[in-house]
Design an enzyme around this catalytic site. Sequence first.
Site, PDB file in Angstrom:
ATOM      1  N   TRP A 140       0.972  -1.244  -0.095  1.00  0.00           N
ATOM      2  CA  TRP A 140      -0.043  -0.003   0.051  1.00  0.00           C
ATOM      3  C   TRP A 140       0.776   1.144   0.036  1.00  0.00           C
ATOM      4  CZ3 TRP A 140      -4.922  -0.827  -1.384  1.00  0.00           C
ATOM      5  CH2 TRP A 140      -5.603   0.406  -1.336  1.00  0.00           C
ATOM      6  N   ASP A 196       0.543  11.112  -0.034  1.00  0.00           N
ATOM      7  CA  ASP A 196      -0.496  12.230   0.079  1.00  0.00           C
ATOM      8  C   ASP A 196      -1.822  11.630   0.454  1.00  0.00           C
ATOM      9  OD1 ASP A 196      -0.610  10.885  -2.333  1.00  0.00           O
ATOM     10  OD2 ASP A 196      -1.644  12.689  -3.090  1.00  0.00           O
ATOM     11  N   GLU A 199      -2.895   8.867  -1.790  1.00  0.00           N
ATOM     12  CA  GLU A 199      -2.417   7.638  -1.382  1.00  0.00           C
ATOM     13  C   GLU A 199      -1.602   7.224  -2.610  1.00  0.00           C
ATOM     14  OE1 GLU A 199      -5.964   4.998  -0.109  1.00  0.00           O
ATOM     15  OE2 GLU A 199      -4.658   5.130   1.432  1.00  0.00           O
ATOM     16  N   GLU A 200      -1.017   8.456  -3.488  1.00  0.00           N
ATOM     17  CA  GLU A 200      -0.423   8.170  -4.608  1.00  0.00           C
ATOM     18  C   GLU A 200       1.152   8.635  -4.743  1.00  0.00           C
ATOM     19  OE1 GLU A 200      -4.456   7.971  -7.403  1.00  0.00           O
ATOM     20  OE2 GLU A 200      -3.192   9.941  -7.298  1.00  0.00           O
TER      21      GLU A 200
END
Length: 576
Positions: A140, A196, A199-200
Amino acid sequence: MQLLQTFSVLLASVWVAAAQSSVDQYITRMTPISKRGILANIGPNGANARNAQPGVVIASPDNDPDYRFFWTRDAALTYKALTEQFTSGEDTTLRPLIDDFARSTARFQALNTPSGSAASLESLGEPKFKMDISPFTEPWGRPQRDGPPLRATAIIGYANYLISTGNQTYVANTLWPIIKKDLDYTARFWNNTGFDLWEEVSSSSYFTTAAQHRALREGVTLAKALGQTAVVADYEKQAANTLCFMQSYWNPAGYVTANTGGGRSGKDANTILASIHTFDVSAGCDAKTLQPCSDKALSNLFQYVNAFRTAYALNSGIPANQAVATGRYTEDVYYGGNPWYLTTLAVAEQLYDALIVWKRQGSLQVTATSLPFFRTFSSGVTAGSYASNTATFTTLTTAVKTFADGFVSVVEKYTPANGALAEQYSRSNGTPLSATDLTWSYASALTAFAARDGYIPSSWGAAGLAVPATCERNTGGGGGNTVAVTFRAQATTVFGENIFITGSVNELQNWSPEAAVALSAASYPTWTVTVNLPANTRVEYKYIRKNNGVVTWESDPNRVLTTPASGTFTQNDSWR
Ligand SMILES: *[C@@H]1O[C@H](CO)[C@@H](O)[C@H](O)[C@H]1NC(C)=O
Ligand SMILES: *[C@@H]1O[C@H](CO)[C@@H](O)[C@H](O)[C@H]1NC(C)=O
Ligand SMILES: *[C@@H]1O[C@H](CO)[C@@H](O)[C@H](O)[C@H]1NC(C)=O
């Protein structure tokens, strides 16, 4: 002629009244739906969250995409909204649910996670958990450093209420230890990179820094109220450092750059969400904390909104002074890259917050920075201060209110008949997309509606702040430090073929095969490169081969390493 003019003025005002009443009707209809939508996603009594532990919020009941997880950020923002409803007296039944949240937070904080150990506090950067309060261990975008400060802010709001009602004992014994962990994490790691809010991108991110700054400021006030003076100097110092760092995100072209990495324009709902999260009426229109009515925040909103005018077919033909559908950022490709309900509502909320301040202070400032925004509504306006008894004040505030309502109307237009708010709505025809019944979408509706209604959240200490003359790093968590990492990869290649590396951090070009970092074949068949990576950071990466533009990736899973706090590091790999 005279009659005709009177008639058309009458018509216009009837039309405005009709448009407003449609927004009013939408809000009346959506308020209970949004509240129910949130409560249905909180365990164990929520209809969609029967398997979730008490206080655990699932992001959405959808299983495709599977959002049946607890995200610290989404939950904290949702609980911030619920806590405001409770402390303002709007809904006094929420107390047991808020107590559940604090208890579940203590359990989450005790887990060792893929982001690190609980003992080192690094575990707290874990963004996502299973609903039975156990770690999610698959790959993740981690760590994400906004979760702990957002959660601290939500719980501090409750703590302040309890102190004001004479229940300091519970705050000191039960809530403070929970809040302190999140604030210690924030103070120690704010200067380290992380993913961020979307989530990227792994870099520094404005939303994260702004959330950290706010939490540390109100943490200082709470610590003092509780006599916990040992933490005060450190939190104060790191708060000043984060405020300093926040200023560096400003792009002189007139907007706040969302992330230091990622290779995008930087116009991103990230910054609108930061502005509304850190709204503090006592700070007026101060730009240092990007208050909603500050010239920088308005210019930023203007540029962010305008970026979407041409991005979506849905927005075509809409005049420049009217609201449009907005999404996370225009380069977005997730589910095809669409407008989101919560980002469109955030624009409305920022403008409603701005109107609250202008009305309270009885004046409105137009500066060179905010001039392009205001000129959209009144082409002749010039920089200056306009008191509330001037025609300019009336013209501009009326236009801004209409503009703000327009964003709610856009969301209304694309809300299905049953009122369900998904995550996204299609960029081409507005039909709901991606996760259904997104908790955060409902929370964003409630906070935008409250702002329209004039709700003023408690101050957190944004008034009268000074930015230090020089910005200091915090090396306590390895922050700002880098480590020279040498990658050594054994790989046999054919003529014309070369080895590159890319991965989860800026320095490894954020998984971009085009921009991937080349290795040298000087010690063939060992390919090497040395890259300065952030210290104390978990990095995922892969090697790729390129031959005449043809890219071949290594097999799954991603490779992982955690950089040390200092010194150098050599990683030995073989092509896979
Ligand atoms: C203080 O608040 C906690 C949490 O809601 C509650 O359990 C406790 O009974 C309260 N104590 C007093 C004295 O009100
Ligand atoms: C750490 O702080 C310094 C000083 O503000 C800043 O220049 C640097 O970019 C920061 N790095 C990160 C990763 O936050
Ligand atoms: C990789 O190999 C070098 C030299 O052979 C060695 O010094 C280093 O410790 C190795 N790295 C790891 C992570 O084992």
